[in-house]
Structures are given as C-alpha cells and as structure tokens.
Design an enzyme around this catalytic site. Structure first.
Site, PDB file in Angstrom:
ATOM      1  N   ASP A  87       0.838  -1.201   0.000  1.00 26.53           N
ATOM      2  CA  ASP A  87       0.000   0.000   0.000  1.00 26.53           C
ATOM      3  C   ASP A  87       0.872   1.250   0.000  1.00 26.53           C
ATOM      4  O   ASP A  87       2.062   1.204   0.358  1.00 26.53           O
ATOM      5  CB  ASP A  87      -0.962   0.004   1.189  1.00 26.53           C
ATOM      6  N   GLU A 152       0.129  -0.834   5.931  1.00 26.34           N
ATOM      7  CA  GLU A 152       1.226  -0.207   6.668  1.00 26.34           C
ATOM      8  C   GLU A 152       1.040   1.296   6.784  1.00 26.34           C
ATOM      9  O   GLU A 152       1.331   1.889   7.828  1.00 26.34           O
ATOM     10  CB  GLU A 152       2.562  -0.529   5.991  1.00 26.34           C
TER      11      GLU A 152
END
Length: 454
Positions: A87, A152
C-alpha cells in the site's frame, strides 16, 4: 547462467514489471481505492508464484488483504521471513508532481512515482532476487516466508492479528525488512536501531461554543492562545524536552558506538540541503547524527482551531487541537512516557480550559547487536552487490512491527533499505535511484545465497 549475470540481463524486464505495480493506485487510507488495493494484492501474489513460492494466499483481514507465500525445500538451512507492504500514501497535492504520481517515469537515473521508495520498489527487489535464485539454481538455497501487507500506511491495523493467528507458520530464524533508507548515495547500509513512537492528540476547550470576539474578547479564554502557550513551554532554550522524567531511562551510548557513528560518511552540508531550512537546531550537547538517531524528541505535528477559511470571521473558538509525537530511544517505555507527557501538559494548562488528552498509538524503540552472523552476511552481500563499502546505521523513524516481531519470536531483524533520505517518500515526486534498485536485487540475491552457509 550465473546469478549476477542473469540479474544484469533482466534489468529492463525487471524495471518494466515494477512500473506495472506502480501504476496501481493502492492508497490504503481512501475507501475509493479499495479495488486498487485488491488488484495490487493479486499482482503481488501472482509474482510470488512466478518467483517459485508455494502456498501463496491472499488473506482477507478486517481492512485490506495480506499476501503470504513460502518456499520450504531447504532442510537444515536457515529460514527467513521477509516483510514489506504494497500500500502507498495518497499522492496529493497532485499539482506538485512533475509527472503524474501513478505514471512511473525515469528521469536522471531515478524512477519517479508514488511507492517507488516506500515500499513497492523495495518489495519488488526481494521478489526479483528470489526469482533470480530459482531461475539460476533451480531451487532456493534457504527456506523463505514472505508476508506483504496492505495496511502499513494506515497503522498496520490487521497485521498483528494475522501474526498471532499464524505464529507457528511464521516461525523463522530471522526477519528481513526493506522499508528503510541507505545512509547516503553510494553508501549501502544495514539499519540496526529504530526510535519508538508515541502519538498524541490534545483537545482544549474554553467556552461552550464559539463566541463573537468583539462582544466577548478580553474576558473569556481563547483555546488557541492557551494551546500555543502550552506547546511553547514543552522545550527549553537548549531544545531539551521539559517533561519531568522524560530523559530518566535513556540508555547512554557506549564509547565504541559513538565512535562508530561519528566515523560514518555523513555530510552535514548535504543534510542541510535536503532539509532546505536556513539553519539547523536541536538538543544542545549532541551532534546532528546523535540527535537524529539516538536522542528522544517531542515534536508538534499539527495544530488547528477557529476560523481558517477565506476572508475574516471574528470568532473566539470554543476548541483548539494539536497533534504531538515523541520519538523514543532504548530503555524508554512508551506507556510511561505517555503518562509523563499527559501529566505535564495538564499541569501547564490554566484552570480556564478543559483538556482531552489521547494517546493514539505507541511503539517501542529497537536496537540490535550487529555482531550476529546474519548481520555480517548482510553487510558482505551489500558490499558485493554494490561494489562499495557498506555501513551499519540507526534511523530516527519507527517501525513498530519490527519491535513486536523481535519481542515475540526472539530472532534477529535485518533492515536492508535501498531508498535514500531525500527521495520524497510520502511527498510529491517520490523516487528511487535506479542504481539502488538494481544494486538491491543483486545484494538481496547474494544475501539469500550466502545465508545457506550459516
């Protein structure tokens, strides 16, 4: 074909494949990008299978899927667990990008695009290193487990649930992470220490509602003024944090470590250029490297309240807000520091205001003895892959997952980062130096190859 020549022959193919991943706007914080997150997870899973990993799965979580795969065909050899994330941060403000954030572009031997350095470029380095080992040897020389998450950038909301449910499955001899930076251009690095992090939000309330500043001004408390005055008292003239007990548990640096840190090829001039401020500042009595990596800090991260729109609105706001963070070093306990900070702020606030204090997140500091054999294998692999001397460094940032894994599994954590401090991670024009991308693939492949001799 031998390992390194094979990797060199695949440079263009590797780069084009990385661009495919970078074109997927896998922004984890925005709900409209949920389909892109899922597309990126499928992409990563497909590439792990192509690299020869088995039992590859896209594990659903409460938020975004986690990708897992493994290769366990090297009995008696070490097992490594690699962690990364697919991500990315939002690309805004879009108008500050030279070229579109999700249209990867090569300029001046750098690859530009959101996620190049943090962390798509770095996870791709490991995927291609594993694939190169399998292509040239037929089988991976060590046992490998790969765990790549999609949360994250929003706090790894589901990661620890997955780890707790799969503890036996994730057992390994070492954790390897590539989500950090090299010391500088041409200086490959292994990170052996990270600062911890407490993140707070403060809400200061004066009157029950916003008030007309002409009718009420001069007789009622202004939360913005109160908050600004309070924050200004959190440091003294030497830039030391004024919270009582804040430094009580700070572990002093040994003479040998201080000597090693001061011998690093670190350039203050380049650091100032990266920062772009007229001058530097910080805690008196410590060098800049010590301030960045080995000293605790308290920083104001945001402050707001009242009217901030176009034109004038003469108002005394009911509320004012601030976000603060403390970076912590070894021996400091996040919960204890959180209590000390809250107590001090409440003591500083006058009786004319109410305060709501929240500790939004906490993470412990981490430091490792880099004399462990796996660190030596890593440093030798970096030197072979880049053809330059490699160094051991600390970083000022925080990766709570590293501390959690170290405390849970009691294994070494090797942080091999291939970004650079000035590559605009989380900012417009994020980029990754191509020499570090290609050097990273060589180094990681050699590292995994050399681990077989442990």
């Amino acid at each position: 074909m031998d390992l390194v020549p094979y990797i060199e022959s695949m440079r263009e193919a590797h780069l084009e494949e990385l661009k495919e991943l970078l074109r997927i706007p896998s922004v984890s914080t925005k709900s409209e990008h949920k389909p892109d997150i899922e597309k990126a997870a499928r992409w990563v899973a497909d590439k792990l299978r192509a690299a020869g990993l088995e039992n590859v799965e896209i594990a659903p979580t409460k938020m975004h899927p986690l990708v897992y795969g493994e290769s366990l065909h090297a009995p008696g050899k070490p097992t490594v667990l690699f962690y990364g994330h697919y991500d990315v941060q939002p690309a805004e403000p879009l108008d500050l990008w030279t070229t579109p954030a999700f249209e990867p572009t090569v300029r001046n031997n750098n690859l530009y695009g959101r996620g190049t350095a943090d962390d798509k470029g770095q996870i791709h380095i490991h995927i291609k290193a594993l694939e190169a080992l399998r292509k040239t040897s037929g089988i991976l020389p060590i046992n490998v487990k790969v765990m790549i998450e999609g949360e994250e950038e929003v706090g790894s909301v589901s990661l620890w649930d997955f780890v707790n449910k799969n503890r036996r499955r994730l057992q390994a001899d070492a954790l390897v992470v590539s989500d950090t930076s090299m010391l500088a251009k041409g200086v490959p690095s292994i990170t052996y220490g990270l600062r911890g992090l407490d993140y707070y939000q403060i809400e200061v309330t004066g009157a029950a509602q916003d008030l007309h500043s002409g009718v009420f001004g001069g007789a009622v408390p202004n939360p913005i003024t109160i908050l600004a005055e309070t924050i200004a008292k959190l440091h003294d003239a030497d830039f030391r944090v004024t919270v009582p007990g804040f430094y009580a548990d700070v572990a002093p640096l040994s003479k040998s470590e201080r000597k090693a840190l001061h011998s690093l090829p670190w350039r203050e001039k380049e650091f100032k250029k990266t920062v772009g401020a007229p001058a530097l500042c910080g805690e008196k009595g410590f060098t800049i490297v010590e301030r960045l990596w080995t000293r605790p800090t308290l920083e104001l991260n945001g402050i707001w309240g009242g009217y901030t729109g176009e034109g004038a609105k003469t108002v005394i706001p009911s509320k004012a807000y601030a976000k603060l963070s403390t970076r912590l070093v070894p021996k400091q306990d996040p919960e204890k520091i959180g209590r000390l900070v809250q107590r001090h702020i409440r003591k500083l606030l006058p009786k004319t205001a109410h305060c709501k204090f929240e500790l939004l997140s906490a993470g412990k500091p981490w430091v490792a003895p880099y004399t462990h054999p796996i660190f030596q294998k890593a440093i030798h692999a970096l030197e072979a892959g880049f053809g330059k001397k490699a160094v051991f460094i600390r970083e000022g940032g925080s990766i709570p997952f590293v501390t959690q894994m170290h405390d849970t599994f009691k294994v070494p954590c090797v942080l091999m980062g291939f970004g650079l401090p000035d590559e605009n991670a989380h900012a417009p024009d994020e980029h990754l130096a191509l020499e570090n991308y290609f050097g990273g693939i060589r180094s990681v492949a050699l590292f995994y190859q050399q681990l077989a001799s442990l």
